[in-house]
Structure formats: structure tokens, C-alpha cells
Design an enzyme around this catalytic site. Structure first.
Site, PDB file in Angstrom:
ATOM      1  N   LYS A 174       0.174   2.463 -53.497  1.00  0.00           N
ATOM      2  CA  LYS A 174       0.030   1.448 -52.447  1.00  0.00           C
ATOM      3  C   LYS A 174      -1.068   1.848 -51.464  1.00  0.00           C
ATOM      4  CE  LYS A 174       4.255   2.111 -51.483  1.00  0.00           C
ATOM      5  NZ  LYS A 174       5.611   2.112 -50.887  1.00  0.00           N
ATOM      6  N   THR A 206       5.724  -2.170 -39.009  1.00  0.00           N
ATOM      7  CA  THR A 206       5.714  -1.979 -40.460  1.00  0.00           C
ATOM      8  C   THR A 206       6.843  -1.044 -40.923  1.00  0.00           C
ATOM      9  OG1 THR A 206       4.105  -0.187 -40.179  1.00  0.00           O
ATOM     10  CG2 THR A 206       3.228  -2.385 -40.672  1.00  0.00           C
ATOM     11  N   GLY A 208       9.853   0.219 -42.718  1.00  0.00           N
ATOM     12  CA  GLY A 208      10.585  -0.193 -43.908  1.00  0.00           C
ATOM     13  C   GLY A 208       9.768  -0.901 -44.964  1.00  0.00           C
ATOM     14  N   THR A 209       8.447  -0.857 -44.867  1.00  0.00           N
ATOM     15  CA  THR A 209       7.633  -1.579 -45.838  1.00  0.00           C
ATOM     16  C   THR A 209       7.824  -1.053 -47.262  1.00  0.00           C
ATOM     17  OG1 THR A 209       5.778  -0.144 -45.233  1.00  0.00           O
ATOM     18  CG2 THR A 209       5.840  -2.328 -44.230  1.00  0.00           C
ATOM     19  N   GLY A 210       7.860   0.279 -47.408  1.00  0.00           N
ATOM     20  CA  GLY A 210       8.012   0.847 -48.746  1.00  0.00           C
ATOM     21  C   GLY A 210       9.353   0.514 -49.368  1.00  0.00           C
ATOM     22  N   CYS A 211      10.410   0.596 -48.573  1.00  0.00           N
ATOM     23  CA  CYS A 211      11.744   0.231 -49.065  1.00  0.00           C
ATOM     24  C   CYS A 211      11.784  -1.229 -49.493  1.00  0.00           C
ATOM     25  CB  CYS A 211      12.788   0.466 -47.974  1.00  0.00           C
ATOM     26  SG  CYS A 211      12.855   2.146 -47.321  1.00  0.00           S
TER      27      CYS A 211
END
Length: 266
Positions: A174, A206, A208-211
Site C-alpha cells: 500500500k 486515517t 484504522g485504514t489498514g484494518c
């Protein structure tokens, strides 16, 4: 059959990341969400003030409970904390035949708190990546997994190839930590390379974007989408969530988990 999605991850008391973000995402995309909790955190938009991991046996028992009764169409991992939990999760995934596994190699919280012990990275590489259908690292996580410095798109591709060489079926590196007007993610499945781009949004909200991204991919896989289409859905979901992020708290606010649904009118 109702699509069934399992998250194996930590709890975020602030609701923006972890199992809370995963369950919200599963619900928004029409998958029935289940959980195997790995750790409890005291956390808000300002940072993590406490982490309490669960015993590895407790994590494995949760996976067994849902897999042997309800069933799992797709699963994802998030915060795993240490090598003992990683070993327990890897063995449970193998034992219960969970084939659609998305590994989000959560290492550091948005505020900088470590969520994976340094000596657990090798366990992640050795035990979990070979079982992954997809791995979803951001640039710092991809650097930690591969030992490579990532500055360019060519570097992203080199890291992606290295992660697939570790046994993963596919990877998305990402690009949210990169520069430029677009946030470019690089997908590689051992045969094809595809770049997924979206306009970069200027916001600090931003958390928690990866979760959320990995949960959206997992929900799409549970519903029967093929891998690349599931990744595209995940990209569209998180792009909408960041674009309409929620200005809550005094730090990095959460993304908006209902933005994708309201935008699409579904």
C-alpha cells in the site's frame, strides 16, 4: 449461504481500528462478521495507552469455536502481538482449512505504539505468510518484512516479489505512506503486477485504514469475489472512507465506514 468473515485481531476501544473497524466493514459489505480476539488495547485517536494480550490457547479456542460450528468463508489477521500468538493462529488456520486468509501485518499503531514485538516478525514470515492468500503491508511494514528500502514504485514491486517468494499467494504493497497526488497500491500475485490508484486525500483522520482495507478485501472474498476484484473493492471502500473521514477526537480520527455504502447508494 450467508457469507462468513472472521477477524483475528486486537480490540481498539476507540472503535476506529482493530476488530471494531473489521466488524463495521464486514457489516457494510454484507458479510456476517465473527471474531477471535488476540489482545485488548486502551486506545483512542491520540494513541495506545495499554496493551493486554490474550493467552495463545484462548485465541486458538475462539477460532475453533466459530470454524467448527458457523464456518469461515474468509478470514483476516490484524494485531497478533507476539510469536506465541502467531504460532497458535497459524496452526488453527491450518487445522481448520481456512484457505482465504488475508494477513494484515500490523506492527505499529498510528500514534507510534508497537503492536508486534520485534522478535515476532520472523514468526510472521515463517509461519503465517506461507498460508496467506493475500498480504497487505503498508510501506514501513513491507520494509520490515523484506529488509528493503522502499522509495519508488520499482522498490514496491521488488518488495512485493520478495513477499510472494516467502510463500504468500499475493501481496498488495500500500502506498499511503508515499508522496504524490495519488495513493498508489501495488498488487502482485506471482504473475501479474497491477497498480491501483486513487486521489490522495489531505487529512490526518486515517486511524484504522489498514484494518479497514484488509477487512473490505476479506468480506469481498467471503462473498465469492476473485482476488483482484476483492482488492479493487477494498481500494474503493477505503478511498471513500478516507475521503469522508470522521473528525472525532483530538488526534488521528477514524475513517468513515458507511461512506462507501452511502456513496454507492446501496
Amino acid at each position: 449461504m450467508v457469507p462468513r468473515a472472521l477477524t483475528i485481531a486486537g480490540s481498539d476501544s476507540g472503535g476506529g481500528a482493530g476488530i471494531q473497524a473489521d466488524l463495521k466493514t464486514f457489516q457494510e459489505l454484507g458479510a456476517f462478521g465473527m471474531t477471535a480476539l488476540t489482545a485488548v488495547t486502551a486506545q483512542n485517536t491520540l494513541g495506545v495507552s495499554g496493551v493486554w494480550p490474550l493467552p495463545p490457547d484462548a485465541v486458538a479456542k475462539q477460532i475453533e469455536a466459530v470454524a467448527t460450528d458457523i464456518g469461515v468463508d474468509a478470514a483476516k489477521t490484524g494485531m497478533l502481538f507476539d510469536s506465541a500468538i502467531i504460532e497458535a493462529v497459524a496452526e488453527a488456520v491450518r487445522r481448520h482449512g481456512i484457505e482465504k486468509l488475508v494477513v494484515d501485518p500490523v506492527m505499529i499503531a498510528k500514534g507510534g505504539a508497537p503492536l508486534l514485538k520485534a522478535d515476532a516478525v520472523e514468526a510472521l514470515r515463517r509461519r503465517l505468510l506461507p498460508q496467506a492468500l493475500l498480504v497487505t503491508p503498508n510501506i514501513p511494514e513491507a520494509e520490515a518484512l523484506t529488509g528493503l528500502a522502499i522509495r519508488t514504485r520499482a522498490d514496491m514491486e521488488k518488495a512485493a516479489r520478495a513477499i510472494v517468494a516467502m510463500g504468500a499467494k499475493a501481496v498488495v504493497v500500500k502506498g499511503g505512506h508515499g508522496d504524490g497526488e495519488t495513493a498508489d497500491d501495488l498488487f502482485y500475485d506471482g504473475a501479474r503486477v497491477e497498480v491501483l490508484s486513487a486521489p490522495r486525500v489531505a487529512t490526518r483522520n486515517t486511524h484504522g485504514t489498514g484494518c479497514t482495507f484488509s477487512a473490505a478485501v476479506t468480506a469481498a472474498l467471503a462473498k465469492g469475489e476473485d482476488l483482484l476484484d476483492a482488492v479493487r473493492i477494498g481500494k474503493a471502500f477505503i478511498t471513500a472512507a478516507i475521503r469522508e473521514a470522521l473528525n472525532l477526537g483530538g488526534g488521528h480520527g477514524p475513517t468513515n465506514h458507511w461512506a462507501y455504502r452511502t456513496k454507492s447508494g446501496s
